[in-house]
Every structure is written in C-alpha cells, then in structure tokens.
Design an enzyme around this catalytic site. Structure first.
Site, PDB file in Angstrom:
ATOM      1  N   ASN A  10       0.834  -1.213   0.000  1.00 62.47           N
ATOM      2  CA  ASN A  10       0.000   0.000   0.000  1.00 62.47           C
ATOM      3  C   ASN A  10       0.866   1.260   0.000  1.00 62.47           C
ATOM      4  O   ASN A  10       0.906   2.037   0.953  1.00 62.47           O
ATOM      5  CB  ASN A  10      -0.944   0.001   1.206  1.00 62.47           C
ATOM      6  CG  ASN A  10      -0.225  -0.242   2.526  1.00 62.47           C
ATOM      7  OD1 ASN A  10       0.768  -0.957   2.594  1.00 62.47           O
ATOM      8  ND2 ASN A  10      -0.734   0.355   3.591  1.00 62.47           N
ATOM      9  N   ASP A  25      -0.049  -5.777  12.709  1.00 60.15           N
ATOM     10  CA  ASP A  25      -0.777  -4.981  11.716  1.00 60.15           C
ATOM     11  C   ASP A  25      -0.328  -3.519  11.747  1.00 60.15           C
ATOM     12  O   ASP A  25      -1.141  -2.607  11.788  1.00 60.15           O
ATOM     13  CB  ASP A  25      -2.287  -5.098  11.957  1.00 60.15           C
ATOM     14  CG  ASP A  25      -3.098  -4.833  10.700  1.00 60.15           C
ATOM     15  OD1 ASP A  25      -2.550  -4.992   9.594  1.00 60.15           O
ATOM     16  OD2 ASP A  25      -4.276  -4.471  10.830  1.00 60.15           O
TER      17      ASP A  25
END
Length: 416
Positions: free
Chosen positions: A95, A305
């Site tokens: 990303n 995460d």
C-alpha cells in the site's frame, strides 16, 4: 571481527538443544560460536536483568510509507523501529504510492534495504493499483522476490477474478492474500454492528460482511486448489469456517491482528480515533473465540498490523479519521501479556514457515538472528516508547508486561 556476548540469557527455542537453559552466548561476525555456562571476552558485552532470548521476531503485515507517503514512515526509520522492537524479518505491504504492482517496484524496495540489517519480504499487489479488475504482474513479481499477493485491506469483490487468480498462481505456487470483507454489505459503516455501537449512534459493519467473504473464498479455493492466506480474522464464526476448511485439507492459513484479541467495541464509547481500525473491534464473544483459536492453532499467526498514519489524517473526529494503528513497538508486550513468554516467542517466530521463509535456530554455527527481552517487566505504554514517525498506537495508555531489549541480526545489534 566484531563480537557480542550475551550474559546469562535464558534461551526460548524449542528447536534448540539449549531450550529453557540459561547460558552465555557468543556471537562473532554474525555467527553463534559459543554457548556455555560462563564466557568472558567480546567487543560488546550485553548484560540485562532477566535476559531472555528467542529467534528473531517476524510479522506478516507491516506497512511503511516509502515511496509516496514518507510523512507516515520511511524505510530507514521503519527498519530502526522494527529492529529496536525485536523484529528481524517481516512482510512489507504493497500500500504505497505507486502501489507495488510490478517487477520493478518489488526490485526498487529490495534495493533500498540492506539485507545484512533486516530480512524484509515485499508483498505484491494482486490487481493493478488495487483496482480489483486487472491482475498485476504476479509471476514477474514473484521472480523478483515477492512472497505473496495482496490488495491491502481491499476486498476482491469479483469472484471470477478471484477464481482465475488462484488457478493461475498454482502454476508457480503463488500465495494469494484475501481481505475478508464483503464491501457491499459493509457499505460505508466504520465500526462493528452490535448493541453497544447502535446505542452510541454509530453505523455498524455486521459480522456477516466478513463471514460471507470468507465462505465464498474457501468455497472457490476448494474448487480451484492453490494457496490462500486470509489476514485479519475478527469474528467467532470466521474461526469456525477456517477450522472446517483445514479439516478438509485446504491450503489455507490465517492471522488475527493484536487489537482484536486485546480490545472490544466497548472502547468506542470514548469516540477516540485511535480505536478506528479495520476490521473494526468486535464483541467480547468474538475476542475470546479468537484468543482460543490462537491457543488451539486454528489461527496460524498473530500480526501487529503495523499501519502508520500521520496526525493530519488520524487526529480528527472519529467519522473523518483514517483507519490504522502502529504496532511494532508494543507487539511483544501485548502477546506476552496475553499468552506468556514461551507462547509469545513461538507466535512471533514460527509463522515464517507459512511463507516458505528461512527459519533460524539458537545453536552453534548458526547465523545470529535473535530477539532479546525481559518477559516480567511491567509498564504503561506511552509515546516515549514509540520510534515510528507517527504515534497512532491503539495501545497508548495500556498496562503491558514484557520489555524488549533489542535484536541481533548477523553482526548488528539494535538496542531499545
């Protein structure tokens, strides 16, 4: 020749003949050369109170910002943050801007990272620019070093595209990551759909949005074969779906993010945007089911995460704030608090095998790949413990147990 001497280190490595023994460990030129009851000489002596050592930590979902979002995080500072937090290896999400969706983009990332300092494996995008319509250069990216393909936290809505991707990747044993959320059912909601979030007036995402997507993905996987990884499980029923799929012999692995085994949606009462993450925080019933699935091995791995987000996008009203929380700095402490030192060291090292990555071992003549920590130290996690450029941690203010001293990888030591 550089050398490090770890004094009175309790070794946590079930694969080592020294497991649970307290020893002095000598590392010379990046290799473990001696493990004995007492050693004396080295260039640098590392002596810490209640020192424990395991193989270097690994995480399956880390995001930085370079290239394109350097205000969130750079590769250089991200590496320092990881190493000081005990991590010597992780998967880097695609990303970025531009998205990591070509052979050259994968190679660019690898050229920016010194493999002697850390082992970073890029993930490539599944579709071009995460568009969900056109498959990216999957084979070429794998040849360049990508270990899997993931449209980061973007669901693969097109079932036929998902089927074709699995069939195509079988030819080169590619690994498909599929974010578990049906975007049409989730809509624009930002939190879990439950009695509490309805009471405080927030539109919710039902568990069904996750479970329906997982059921679809597993049904297609059973038809096509191939390898599938489902990140960020967050509901009790999702665990049951994975359990049944594994019983059928399907090649599926899964992860759960640390916030989902630590918090529940009740935290949203404060409307604090640090609790705005994807998937959303769920109920106590879901949280307990996820923790039990980690203990039972149904869930293959935990992930911090790690997702940096700059203050301009995070420090806003809840509905306008961006999703995401950093997690590298607090990861060991959270896992240790929940599961204890031995289980924590297993959960933070073993997942490498799920991605075909080289594992390490604490033994003579082995490459030094070590995390150093004290599992008994208690503290409150604060901004002073954060090395990331951004400070958007969901764990700020939480009482945690376990302090990381740093990591040794090859012939470098990064101290926390």
């Amino acid at each position: 020749m550089s050398s490090f001497l770890l004094k009175s280190a309790k070794i946590l490595d079930p694969e080592s003949s020294y497991h649970l023994q307290t020893k002095d460990i000598l590392v010379e030129d990046g290799v473990i050369t001696k493990i004995e009851d007492s050693l004396l000489n080295a260039d640098q002596i590392l002596s810490f109170k209640n020192l424990h050592v395991s193989c270097g930590f690994f995480d399956s979902s880390v995001s930085f910002g370079e290239p394109g979002f350097e205000e969130r995080e750079t590769l250089a500072n991200g590496v320092i943050t990881a190493r000081k937090s005990g991590f010597t290896s992780f998967l880097l999400n695609p990303n970025l801007n531009p998205v990591t969706d070509t052979n050259s983009a994968v190679k660019f990332l690898q050229q920016q990272i010194d493999p002697q300092l850390i082992d970073i494996k890029p993930l490539g995008a599944l579709t071009k620019g995460f568009d969900g319509k056109n498959l990216a250069e999957l084979y070429d990216m794998q040849m360049a070093g990508a270990v899997g393909f993931y449209d980061f936290k973007t669901p693969v809505a097109d079932a036929n595209l998902f089927k074709i991707a699995l069939q195509y990747m079988k030819s080169f044993e590619g690994l498909l990551f599929s974010y578990p959320q049906d975007k049409y059912i989730a809509g624009r909601a930002q939190v879990n759909e439950d009695e509490f979030t309805t009471y405080i007036g927030l539109k919710g995402i039902p568990n069904l949005a996750e479970e329906l997507q997982i059921a679809r993905d597993l049904y297609i996987l059973e038809y096509t074969g191939g390898k599938l990884h489902i990140p960020n499980l967050s509901t009790k029923a999702s665990v049951e779906l994975i359990k049944k799929a594994k019983a059928k012999g399907l090649q599926v692995t899964c992860s759960v993010a640390l916030p989902h085994v630590f918090f529940t949606s009740d935290m949203l009462e404060s409307f604090d945007s640090k609790y705005k993450i994807l998937p959303p925080l769920r109920t106590q019933k879901d949280t307990e089911a996820l923790k039990n699935a980690v203990k039972d091995g149904v869930i293959d791995m935990l992930t911090c995460d790690h997702e940096p987000m700059d203050e301009e996008h995070k420090a806003l009203e809840f509905e306008n704030a961006s999703y995401g929380s950093i997690g590298l700095e607090s990861a060991f402490s959270v896992v240790n608090t929940l599961f204890g030192a031995e289980k924590a060291s297993e959960l933070l090292t073993k997942p490498k095998t799920n991605f075909g990555l080289q594992t390490s071992k604490i033994d003579l003549k082995q490459r030094a790949d070590l995390s150093l920590f004290d599992p008994d130290s208690e503290y409150t996690f604060q901004k002073q413990h954060i090395f990331s450029k951004t400070k958007n941690s969901i764990f700020l203010g939480e009482s945690l147990k376990g302090k990381v001293f740093g990591s040794i990888y090859n012939d470098s030591f990064y101290e926390n």
